[in-house]
Structure formats: structure tokens, C-alpha cells
Write a protein that holds these residues in place. Structure first.
Motif, PDB file in Angstrom:
ATOM      1  N   HIS A 165       0.803  -1.225   0.000  1.00 45.88           N
ATOM      2  CA  HIS A 165       0.000   0.000   0.000  1.00 45.88           C
ATOM      3  C   HIS A 165       0.835   1.275   0.000  1.00 45.88           C
ATOM      4  O   HIS A 165       0.346   2.329   0.367  1.00 45.88           O
ATOM      5  CB  HIS A 165      -1.013   0.017   1.150  1.00 45.88           C
ATOM      6  CG  HIS A 165      -2.116  -0.961   0.955  1.00 45.88           C
ATOM      7  ND1 HIS A 165      -3.042  -0.838  -0.057  1.00 45.88           N
ATOM      8  CD2 HIS A 165      -2.421  -2.095   1.616  1.00 45.88           C
ATOM      9  CE1 HIS A 165      -3.885  -1.850   0.007  1.00 45.88           C
ATOM     10  NE2 HIS A 165      -3.528  -2.640   1.003  1.00 45.88           N
ATOM     11  N   THR A 166       2.086   1.184  -0.444  1.00 50.01           N
ATOM     12  CA  THR A 166       2.867   2.401  -0.647  1.00 50.01           C
ATOM     13  C   THR A 166       2.809   2.748  -2.140  1.00 50.01           C
ATOM     14  O   THR A 166       2.714   1.859  -2.991  1.00 50.01           O
ATOM     15  CB  THR A 166       4.342   2.229  -0.207  1.00 50.01           C
ATOM     16  OG1 THR A 166       4.929   1.172  -0.952  1.00 50.01           O
ATOM     17  CG2 THR A 166       4.427   1.934   1.285  1.00 50.01           C
ATOM     18  N   VAL A 167       2.867   4.010  -2.431  1.00 49.46           N
ATOM     19  CA  VAL A 167       2.683   4.478  -3.805  1.00 49.46           C
ATOM     20  C   VAL A 167       3.705   3.870  -4.776  1.00 49.46           C
ATOM     21  O   VAL A 167       3.313   3.396  -5.849  1.00 49.46           O
ATOM     22  CB  VAL A 167       2.685   6.026  -3.855  1.00 49.46           C
ATOM     23  CG1 VAL A 167       2.622   6.530  -5.283  1.00 49.46           C
ATOM     24  CG2 VAL A 167       1.519   6.578  -3.042  1.00 49.46           C
ATOM     25  N   PRO A 168       5.010   3.827  -4.468  1.00 51.79           N
ATOM     26  CA  PRO A 168       5.949   3.246  -5.449  1.00 51.79           C
ATOM     27  C   PRO A 168       5.675   1.769  -5.754  1.00 51.79           C
ATOM     28  O   PRO A 168       5.786   1.349  -6.909  1.00 51.79           O
ATOM     29  CB  PRO A 168       7.316   3.399  -4.769  1.00 51.79           C
ATOM     30  CG  PRO A 168       7.147   4.485  -3.776  1.00 51.79           C
ATOM     31  CD  PRO A 168       5.732   4.414  -3.323  1.00 51.79           C
ATOM     32  N   VAL A 169       5.294   1.000  -4.744  1.00 46.29           N
ATOM     33  CA  VAL A 169       5.011  -0.426  -4.973  1.00 46.29           C
ATOM     34  C   VAL A 169       3.715  -0.587  -5.767  1.00 46.29           C
ATOM     35  O   VAL A 169       3.645  -1.432  -6.670  1.00 46.29           O
ATOM     36  CB  VAL A 169       4.969  -1.196  -3.635  1.00 46.29           C
ATOM     37  CG1 VAL A 169       4.481  -2.614  -3.822  1.00 46.29           C
ATOM     38  CG2 VAL A 169       6.351  -1.203  -2.988  1.00 46.29           C
TER      39      VAL A 169
END
Length: 165
Positions: free
Chosen positions: A152-156
Motif C-alpha cells: 500500500h505504498t505508492v511506489p510499490v
């Protein structure tokens, strides 16, 4: 049917940010604080701490089911890649198990409290040690999912959407 659901954001969620960590931090704090109050109350014979412990345990038991519910929803929306799946599955299994174990522990504590609110048996404190260790391991797995694997992190999320992961 899917037209009625809100669109997913940059965190791959239908709401602004993850809710599971917010709720689960209350559960963690209440479980650990309840055990701490039991231990201090046991050794100092301060029975008022048993009452504090009871209410923390009671509300932790209610809250853990909310945490597990949001955890399931957010795990389902996470789109985990291959390396993450075993850790996420173990975290999910322990989360469900902890909710059942905590409910059982709370029921046991209710019976003990009904019989004699002034004392706690040593085996109950022993189970408290085991629950504390299980909670700490669950914290480790949750931290690993966020800080190592970046669920749930933007880069992932961007990498998953672009087919990199």
C-alpha cells in the motif's frame, strides 16, 4: 456491480489511507498494557490494576475483530507479489488466531474476575507472556509487510500496476 464501488486511489484503496494499522495499534497497546497491569498488580498486590487490565483486555478483544476485518479488506486490495505472499498469509493466519485466542483469554479473565476480582492465578500470567510474544511476532510481520515489502505504498502500487512486480 463494480460501478457502485469507489475508485481506488494511489494506495490502491477506496479510502484515503490504510485503516488497519490505526485500529491495530490500539489493540497492541491495550493488550500489552493489560498484561503490564496484571504483572504489576500481581507483584504489588494492587487489585485496582486488575480492573484496569480487565477493561483494556475487553476493549482490545472488541477492537481486534475490527482490525482483522480491515486487515482482510486491505490485504485483498494489496495485490501482493510473490515474495510477499508467504509473509502476508502468515500475518493473516496469526491475526485470525490472535482474535480467537484473545476472545478466549478475555472469557477466562471474565470467569476469574467473577469468582475473585482480588487475585489472578499464575497460569493466567503465563498465558499472558505467550500472548505478548505472539503479539510482538505479529508486529514484526506487519512491519515487514509495510517497511520491507511496501504494501500500500505508492511506489510499490505503481510498480505493480506497470507490471514491474
Amino acid at each position: 456491480m463494480l460501478d457502485f464501488l469507489p475508485p481506488l486511489n494511489d494506495h490502491n484503496l477506496p479510502y484515503p489511507d490504510t485503516i488497519h494499522p490505526i485500529v491495530v495499534h490500539f489493540v497492541i497497546a491495550m493488550v500489552l498494557f493489560a498484561f503490564l497491569c496484571d504483572v504489576i498488580g500481581y507483584f504489588t498486590r494492587n487489585v485496582r490494576l486488575f480492573e484496569v487490565s480487565w477493561w483494556n483486555l475487553f476493549f482490545a478483544t472488541l477492537s481486534i475483530f475490527i482490525a482483522v476485518l480491515f486487515g482482510q479488506v486491505e490485504a485483498g486490495l494489496a495485490e501482493p507479489y510473490d515474495v510477499v505472499e508467504p509473509v502476508l498469509n502468515l500475518h493473516t493466519l496469526i491475526g485470525w488466531s490472535l482474535s480467537a485466542i484473545l476472545a478466549g483469554l478475555t472469557a477466562w479473565r471474565f470467569i476469574l474476575r467473577s469468582r475473585d476480582p482480588q487475585t489472578l492465578p499464575l497460569p493466567y500470567l503465563g498465558v499472558g507472556v505467550l500472548i505478548t510474544c505472539l503479539v510482538c511476532f505479529q508486529i514484526y510481520l506487519g512491519d515487514k509487510l509495510v517497511w520491507i515489502y511496501g504494501l500500500h505504498t505508492v511506489p510499490v502500487i505503481e510498480a505493480t500496476r506497470n507490471g514491474v512486480l
